[in-house]
Design a protein around this motif. Sequence first.
Motif, PDB file in Angstrom:
ATOM      1  N   ASN A 199       0.807  -1.227   0.000  1.00 19.46           N
ATOM      2  CA  ASN A 199       0.000   0.000   0.000  1.00 19.46           C
ATOM      3  C   ASN A 199       0.837   1.272   0.000  1.00 19.46           C
ATOM      4  O   ASN A 199       0.424   2.303   0.532  1.00 19.46           O
ATOM      5  N   THR A 254      -4.038   0.744  -6.144  1.00 16.28           N
ATOM      6  CA  THR A 254      -5.318   1.202  -6.685  1.00 16.28           C
ATOM      7  C   THR A 254      -6.433   0.677  -5.796  1.00 16.28           C
ATOM      8  O   THR A 254      -6.181   0.174  -4.700  1.00 16.28           O
ATOM      9  N   ASN A 255      -7.651   0.774  -6.284  1.00 21.79           N
ATOM     10  CA  ASN A 255      -8.788   0.285  -5.501  1.00 21.79           C
ATOM     11  C   ASN A 255      -9.036  -1.204  -5.736  1.00 21.79           C
ATOM     12  O   ASN A 255      -9.989  -1.765  -5.219  1.00 21.79           O
ATOM     13  N   LYS A 265      -7.842   5.694  -1.767  1.00 18.54           N
ATOM     14  CA  LYS A 265      -8.389   4.586  -2.552  1.00 18.54           C
ATOM     15  C   LYS A 265      -9.645   5.015  -3.323  1.00 18.54           C
ATOM     16  O   LYS A 265      -9.857   4.590  -4.472  1.00 18.54           O
TER      17      LYS A 265
END
Length: 321
Positions: free
Chosen positions: A152, A186-187, A301
């Motif tokens: 992350n 990313t999400n 996010k």
Amino acid sequence: MRSDICNLYGVAFYVIGMKDLTIIPLVILVLSGCSSEYNQCVEVASKEFFITDEVAEMRKNGPLKALQKLILESGFNESELKEIDNKIKIKRVSNSVSFIDADNSIGFVAADTGIKETIKIAKKTGIAFVGIKNSGHYGLSGYYIEQAVKKNLLAFAFTNAPPAIAPHGGKKTIFGTNPICFGSPTNNNIPFILDTSMSMINRGKIRVAAKLNKSIPKGVALDKFGKQTTNAKDALSGVQLPIAGFRGSGLAWMVDILAGVFVGSAHSGKVKDPFDDFRGPQNIGHLFIAFKNNLFVKNFKQQIKVCLLYTSDAADEEDSV
């Protein structure tokens, strides 16, 4: 002890042949008898990145013996190969900065050590800078940056390379293809990774074309006289053209400063080519930067999801370029 074992990458390239390029670093480790730390690092990488079955096959057949013979003919003896056990030293400069002396070890190992140090620091302090000197060619930048993204983190990687690009307006190669890599979570499970060299074409593709006596595209290289060429061998002895004209040349210069001058590694055309210069170690430099995605906004996010949606929609429009 001979510490320029990392330059055997080039020797392996010519002995093994084009179809087995992905396992060259692993073959070199097998031949050189590197320490368990090295082998453990590459064993992990091989599961994600290299082809281990081909190494096992090569142990049974001729290419491995041919490579070992050529290595010994290059000036290494068996005792020197078994002595390779470079000591990578990590110095903590501040809470968020570390400086690594790779001791001219193999670049794959040095870079893996560096990105793991970068991740550890960034997870603790929010941001990390890790410089590496006395390293070698480390393969794909994206392989290391993806490790940070999986934690992350947003991350950058810079590394310099042997001379291939000239300063804008010149004919003498000074800068390497000097890739820049950026990665972001990313999400979803697919990260954003941009990994690009500063040249119009990857130097490895030119080497492959030269070996197979094939031509290269127009507009990607000049010969040693400064004239455009599609002859791969002339391109290797000439100049590769940068992306975006003077901008690409400027970016290659920037990377040479960050990954060369800044971290105390070779720069300004002094990085040795692992394929044809065996006079000593490459002394390549790397710089990793990583930071938490929530340093400035708490809904990263959500925002990256919107960014991806708008960008993909724009790319899918019928009148898109």
